[in-house]
Motif scaffolding. Sequence first.
Motif, short mmCIF file in Angstrom:
data_model
loop_
_atom_site.label_atom_id
_atom_site.label_comp_id
_atom_site.label_asym_id
_atom_site.label_seq_id
_atom_site.Cartn_x
_atom_site.Cartn_y
_atom_site.Cartn_z
N ILE A 1 -20.75 36.93 80.64
CA ILE A 1 -20.97 38.38 80.63
C ILE A 1 -20.53 39.02 81.94
O ILE A 1 -20.88 40.15 82.23
CB ILE A 1 -22.46 38.71 80.37
N VAL A 2 -19.77 38.28 82.73
CA VAL A 2 -19.33 38.83 84.01
C VAL A 2 -18.33 39.96 83.76
O VAL A 2 -17.38 39.77 83.02
CB VAL A 2 -18.69 37.73 84.86
N TRP B 1 -14.51 39.53 83.18
CA TRP B 1 -14.30 38.25 82.49
C TRP B 1 -14.46 38.45 80.98
O TRP B 1 -13.73 37.91 80.19
CB TRP B 1 -15.31 37.19 82.94
N GLU C 1 -19.52 51.48 83.16
CA GLU C 1 -19.52 51.64 84.62
C GLU C 1 -19.32 50.31 85.32
O GLU C 1 -18.59 50.21 86.31
CB GLU C 1 -20.84 52.28 85.05
N PHE C 2 -19.93 49.25 84.77
CA PHE C 2 -19.79 47.94 85.41
C PHE C 2 -18.32 47.55 85.50
O PHE C 2 -17.79 47.21 86.55
CB PHE C 2 -20.56 46.88 84.62
N GLN D 1 -15.66 49.50 85.16
CA GLN D 1 -14.86 50.43 85.96
C GLN D 1 -15.00 50.11 87.44
O GLN D 1 -14.02 49.95 88.16
CB GLN D 1 -15.29 51.86 85.66
N THR D 2 -16.26 49.97 87.88
CA THR D 2 -16.47 49.67 89.30
C THR D 2 -15.74 48.39 89.67
O THR D 2 -15.02 48.34 90.65
CB THR D 2 -17.97 49.48 89.56
N TRP E 1 -12.01 48.87 89.89
CA TRP E 1 -11.65 49.64 91.09
C TRP E 1 -11.71 48.75 92.31
O TRP E 1 -10.81 48.70 93.14
CB TRP E 1 -12.61 50.82 91.21
N TYR E 2 -12.80 47.99 92.35
CA TYR E 2 -13.03 47.09 93.48
C TYR E 2 -11.91 46.06 93.57
O TYR E 2 -11.44 45.70 94.63
CB TYR E 2 -14.38 46.41 93.26
N GLU F 1 -20.73 41.91 90.74
CA GLU F 1 -21.31 41.92 89.41
C GLU F 1 -22.33 43.03 89.21
O GLU F 1 -22.21 44.08 89.80
CB GLU F 1 -21.93 40.55 89.12
N TYR F 2 -23.37 42.73 88.45
CA TYR F 2 -24.29 43.77 88.00
C TYR F 2 -25.23 44.25 89.09
O TYR F 2 -25.59 45.42 89.13
CB TYR F 2 -25.11 43.24 86.82
N ASP F 3 -25.65 43.36 89.98
CA ASP F 3 -26.70 43.73 90.92
C ASP F 3 -26.10 44.02 92.30
O ASP F 3 -25.79 43.10 93.05
CB ASP F 3 -27.71 42.58 91.03
N PRO F 4 -25.95 45.30 92.63
CA PRO F 4 -25.26 45.64 93.89
C PRO F 4 -25.90 45.04 95.13
O PRO F 4 -25.23 44.83 96.13
CB PRO F 4 -25.35 47.17 93.93
N ARG G 1 -27.92 51.80 87.70
CA ARG G 1 -27.79 50.63 86.82
C ARG G 1 -29.11 50.15 86.25
O ARG G 1 -29.22 49.02 85.79
CB ARG G 1 -27.09 49.51 87.56
N LEU H 1 -32.06 49.31 87.74
CA LEU H 1 -32.66 48.18 88.45
C LEU H 1 -34.02 48.63 88.98
O LEU H 1 -35.04 48.32 88.39
CB LEU H 1 -31.73 47.72 89.56
N TYR I 1 -33.45 49.57 97.19
CA TYR I 1 -32.50 50.59 96.78
C TYR I 1 -33.01 51.95 97.20
O TYR I 1 -34.21 52.14 97.38
CB TYR I 1 -32.29 50.56 95.27
N TYR J 1 -16.57 54.92 93.66
CA TYR J 1 -15.71 53.74 93.72
C TYR J 1 -15.27 53.52 95.14
O TYR J 1 -14.20 53.94 95.55
CB TYR J 1 -14.51 53.93 92.79
N ASN K 1 -23.33 33.42 85.25
CA ASN K 1 -23.61 34.21 84.06
C ASN K 1 -24.95 34.93 84.14
O ASN K 1 -25.33 35.62 83.21
CB ASN K 1 -23.59 33.31 82.82
N PRO L 1 -27.00 37.86 85.22
CA PRO L 1 -26.73 39.20 85.75
C PRO L 1 -27.66 39.56 86.91
O PRO L 1 -27.34 40.43 87.71
CB PRO L 1 -26.97 40.11 84.55
#
Lengths: 457, 204, 1047
Positions: free
Chosen positions: A248-249, A252, A326-327, A329-330, A333-334, A396-399, C721, C723, C845, C853, C919, C921
């Motif tokens: 789910i990356v 990927w 958004e995931f 797209q970011t 871009w990155y 990935e998902y968690d900034p 997101r 969180l 956060y 971006y 995998n 998240p």
Amino acid sequence: MTPPPAASVADMIRPVPLVADSQVNRDILAVMDRPTMPYWLLLGFLVVFVHAAGAVWVYQVYKGLGIAGYAHPIFWGVYIVTFVFWVGIAHAGTLISAILYLFRSKWRNAINRSAEAMTVFAVLTAAQFLGIHVGRIWKSYFILPYPNQRGLWVNFKSPLVWDTFAISTYGTISALFLFVGLIPDFAIARDRSTGWRKVLYTALALGWEGKSKQWKAWNRTVLHLSGLCTPLVLSVHSVVSWDFAMSIVPTWHATIFAPYFVAGAIFSGFAMVLTMMIPVRRIFGLEAYITEYHFDNMGKFILLTSLIVGYSYVMEFFIAWYSGNEFEQTAWWYRVFGPYWISTWTMLICNTMIPQLLWFKRVRTHVPTLFAVSIFVNIGMWFERYVIIVIGLSHEYDPAVWGIYTPRPAELMILAGSFAFFAMFFVIFIKLFPVIAVSEMKELAIHRKSHAHEGAH
Amino acid sequence: MSEPAPGHRIALPFLLFAVVTVVVLALPGAREVSAQAKSSETALEAQKLAWDDNAPGPKQPIPFSHAIHAGQYQIQCLYCHTGTDRSRMAGVPSVENCMGCHAQFGGDLEGVQILKKHWEEKTPIEWQQIHRLPEYVKFRHNRHIQAGVACQTCHGPVQEMNKVYLVPDRGWMNGVPVAKLEMGWCINCHNKNKASIDCLTCHH
Amino acid sequence: MPELDRRDFLKLVGVGAGAAAAAGCSDPVEKLIPYVVQPDIITPGIPVYYASTCRECPAGCGLHVKTREGRPIKLEGNPEHPVNKGSLCARGQAGLGRTYHPDRFPGPMLRGSDGKLAPISWKDATELVATKLRGGAGGAYLLGSDPGPTASGVLDKWVAAVGAGGRIVYEPFAPEALVEAAQLVFGNASEPVFDLSKADLVVSFANDFLETWVSPVEHARQLAEARDISAHPEGGARFVYFGPRLSMTASSSDEWIPARPGSEGILAMALARVVLENGGGSASERALLAGVLDGFDAERAAARTGVDAKTIERVGKALAKAKAPIALPPAGGFASNRARAATAAVLVLNQLTGAVGKTLALLPLPSDGKRASYKELLALVDSMKSGKVSVLLVHGADPAYSMPQTTDFADALTKVPFVVSFASSTDETSALAHLILPEHTPLESWGDAQPRAGVRSVLQPAVRPLQDTQALIDALLDIGRAVSPEVAAKLPTGSFRTLLEAAWSDADFRQVLQRGGVFAEKSGPASASLSPGVAKLGVADPVLEGEGDYVLLALPSPLLYDGRGANLPWLQEIPDPVTKIVWQSWLEVSHETAQKLGLVAGDVVVIETGGQRRAEVPVVPRGGIRNDVVALAVGQGHTQGLYASRELERGVNDPQGKRLYPLPENAGRQVARGVNVISLLAAATDEAGGRAWLTTKAKLTKAGRSERVAFTGANDNMRERMLGEAITLSDLVAGKSVVDPEMLGLAASVKERLQDAARRGEEMTPPAGVPAEALTRNGELIAFNPADDAKPGSPYRWGMSIDLDRCTGCSACVAACYLENNVPIVGEEQSIRGRIMSWLRLERYVTDGDIDYVGGRPPHSTLERLGHVGVRHLPMLCQHCGSAPCEPVCPVFATYHNPEGLNGMVYNRCIGTRYCSNNCPYKVRRFNYFDYSLETWPEPMKLMLNPDVTVRCQGVMEKCTYCAQRVEFARQPAKNEKRLIRDGEVTPACAQSCPTQAITFGNLKDADSQVAKKASDPKRGYHALHVLNTRPATTYLAKVVRGPVEV
């Protein structure tokens, strides 16, 4: 049943050299003559280098993967990148031997042998990395489904298990293919050689006498094997691509991955064939057999696959934008503007822009340029995998736990070692086995004679 | 964990059952014998056997015979191995625990003399471990005892052993032979008794 | 040897369970070594708990010391103790490591002429000190922390008996000004004790009461009580924070007003004035203060404090209106040379708002026990310099580290002919001592403490001393008796333990030892009156030494406190709650400052104070700090100690392989780890002689090099997101949900049909073709029901709820996780690579973030803004997803879904493909890149490992297990009694330690369980990264944004 005569034989036999059978034997088998000093030096260097890299790996097993550049959350790095790269390389061989065989593109005969050999060695090299990248190599047999007292089984849901099967199957089949193709040539070699080589070839030739019956059987075998291989060519890299697509990356998790990876594999495969064959042809004076015509065709192939790959790039970016996710797209871009931009742009330039030169026949037939292009493609394709794997994981998902990965000396050493490993086998192969399929070259020659005869009528 | 493997592996469960029953039935008789103060000789004999190098199992610092204690005198396992029914770990009796009895009895026996030496010097006895599981297995004695599993199921007919050794037992798992105290061996029993075979039960 | 007490068996204990603690992949211990004498209370495999008291800071929290086979393996809070009620902060828990610390002195040591320490017997050592005392004891001084009332009393007797010069109690962050100010304001000696739990408005004047002030755990609990959203639907207490920096405490506030540092007193006066104008205070008080308060009108105050007049008016009115407001005085790093006046001003404000008797209790000062006095210490330093001190006995303190350089304490120490240190492990002071008489660690000692009047807490040994040490008092008594018979006659007889029992003779000592003390809370007077002294309060701007554009804040570190925690590896490796930096020192500057100086994170600056004092430290630019301020945490910069200094990375001091991955490039690095900010401070005091910390201005100049900062949090932008979510109070009241129904993954049509059904009062079953998770709970649509994600037959589905509205970011849970689960320490270099092994991390956060971006490396802090809070602390641990992405990809089932819904991780099956972690998240899985377990616990630290948790070896993945070992432990009695595990029977380490009880764990299948109730909160309940539909068992409850105070 022998393959039916193809539509216009004339087209196909055009590139065949005007030489006598015996000449073919002499020329091609001359490659296998007593090795010269430079050869020994080269081989020696490769062997030493492989062992040096091996030592690094042993140290890694002892000390731990920490000596590689892994940084949370990038858990896969150069090792997996290189694995995918070599699996990719392994494609051209089977494609050329099997698919082109089925399509009756006879021009392949000049290059298929070396391509097949490359395939086998590439798979071999790739397989190493499955072991190199795991944390506990000494337990890695857990990944095989064997009956054990623990009552434990492998997880057939895991793409890594599919991988294991795909690679081993592919390795087996391509090795078989190579061997079967070699049998008649072993016979020729057997008849010409003396001493231990004679013993070796006698054993390998499996008592080949060139009877029509044997030829018949042989042809049929090759045909069927090609039939078997064809789906594999497509399946193997599809499976490898699923290692990523099934996760789910972001960047990927894409449906396009299978075809995209296969195209990329063929792309890099052909490039590697060029990279290997051009020097061989030059050194052993096989210009008569590997002609501009071949390079022209290869060039076209590379151009085609390059276009497919380029299209995939564009499509991925488009979908990332179009999905509104958004995931994705970011991440995309990155990928282009983030700290890894160098890798990304290297990939884009080498894989999509430079191959455009191949639109020009001049370039396709100008060997040095072609060689340069093939090198660039190889570099580009390695970086493609680097970009996909490393950048995907970094972002990935968690900034809060985005990370940055930089390869460490140990990894680079093992990467270099893999090239040496591959080259070592190829170099040994050159001296032990006919690097061009003698029998198939003759087949073409015979065709030509017969047609010439017709012409006389 | 090394012991020569006697034959008749497959038959062992039956053997074991037979042995246990025989012992149980024979014990009253044995009691009477002991009543006639012959025990000291049997004890001496047992000591010899406990240090018999030809017998299977490692040599222990003290020629302690379970056959005498658990067999002949029928001392319950939990009497010495206290807490085994309450705790994940099996209690190995403390020197004090042994001295509880041997302050009075068996002073003439070599083993008891060694024991007393330990007691006076206040040094622990370093027994050789025979039944051991890897550290990543968390075996729970208390659960098994609470569930009514006999000690002999895993430890063999200890009450007949002068010198304790790992009684070989062989099951089959996926057509592969499984030796005692291997995972498959545990799983087999858990399956038989519908006990949990969730990994986390033992691995955490 | 003292009488055989019930812990004496420990000299007879064998390694027994040591085997169980050995690394899961290491060679087995092949011997079984039973006890010689097995104490009746001990059954191998069953923990024994001892009640004791935490000595990591003066708060005096109650402990339950969990021991296995006689070895303490975990420190937990004592639920009966009024101070901490069962929870314990990170520092307290890490204190466990002191007992097993490799730096401990094996026994008495004498420094030879070559400067090296050599062992010496207790007898000789005692005699040596005695001889020194015989010749003029008048020059002998005792210097140390407060050892607790009883010991303190004995020490005074000792001083008298020996005829020593005196005894000084030293506590770097002692709130001396508070008592002085109370004296000034209320006219009688009393100890103000603040109780936030009843408050409805909390105003903190740069007081970080959630981190280090007086009693952090207690205050955190009280604040959570006062703001509990379920008890106070209207939001509960509002919390305003005045201060120049967005500290951890400030991040829990509703309103952060970045006031100028040192201006707290003025602010308090201005607010007091507004309160008076709005009907606060009595007539007499108005009269009394009339003179004092003019000059503090909002406008002028605004100019001096940097807070605009309107805000002052608003907050002042709110204070006047509030029923039970409470104002907390400046403390810690904000104690200026005007600290008493500022504190007094705040007390006055409390008095005017009627806080006294409600939220502020004026308790009598504890009669027994000497209080810390900085004044006396400075006097002592002078007499040391002038050579009047012949013998100095230092215990429980490290003045050589924690005294300002300008006092030249170190030099003064060299002027003392004979220095004795009672430190149990090496520190800066003991490095300068001539003789070391190591005392027991708190876990080995008897003793008591008195957090406040009425609350008496006892210390009892939970383990027999690991080294040849002695209790401080016993050692001193021996020395005293050795001096001369006359002295001996004057000294109390018996060991310290007997003296302690005597001191507690008023209570049943057995019961005391069981409960942990006697807890008879006293309440102060219902009201108080201002003393005339208030008229000359003298509130003014503090005087700061030196010039420079920036005020230097030296703040006590939330984890290392005054530096005493620096040698405990867990406290070094747990990220700083604000910046998420580990193992290092850093200078916090504002983005603007950074731009002005052309600095980015990691660039080193030369910080210069008072002209000659300099230090080099990397900067960390952030938005949460005023432009005229730079902040540097106290605690780092040690030159002694395995973990406190850089010994590890430099690979020195390595007799037994206690090295944490030293890298060659570190060999040349300086010994000190980071910078000791105290060496930059001036030796200023407040009006009453208390210690001032806000003393200097600083000059910054670019050093032109940069260092890698060990950030463990990439950046604070959540990018919307889902969180760390938050919901505004108004939305909450309006019945809105934090989860946008569109995000529930249901087709709109389905949703409507369900809602129609709801309107018609029919049972709402999802129509055909709708996933089973399309369910409703409490009439609200929910994405799925976590309780479904266990085997149908199983009675359990373990789950957790984490209330972000209660989480303060204190990191107690992280420490608990480290110590419960044998989580290894990796050190600075590995941390920089992000290889920290913590199973539970606190993400920080700011706001919901924005989707920008950014190219290049995202900066660490992007969303903090002056005067803007919006901080979300998000404890991130394995979510134990119902459809966990990690499970299908593991080729060998090393991670799998267990029948009770747990996401199991079987270490010895793992081959280390690391696919699971790719995998995941949430990125909560950690990989053993090295054999961390080998190097993390140098001897004798292996003894503190939890035998119930496998120690992981190189090459395997690990992660949070919801403390599966505790579940299994609770399962045994339940099964024996043929019942289910009851709610609350299993508490994971994190939930157990949490001061605010933000974490709840239990069985989601049991609808009455606490966790099921919390998790089904229709308004605040949500799941992290909801859109991925991983069906987590961990439900977060959104933080409530209460907004600025209104009138």
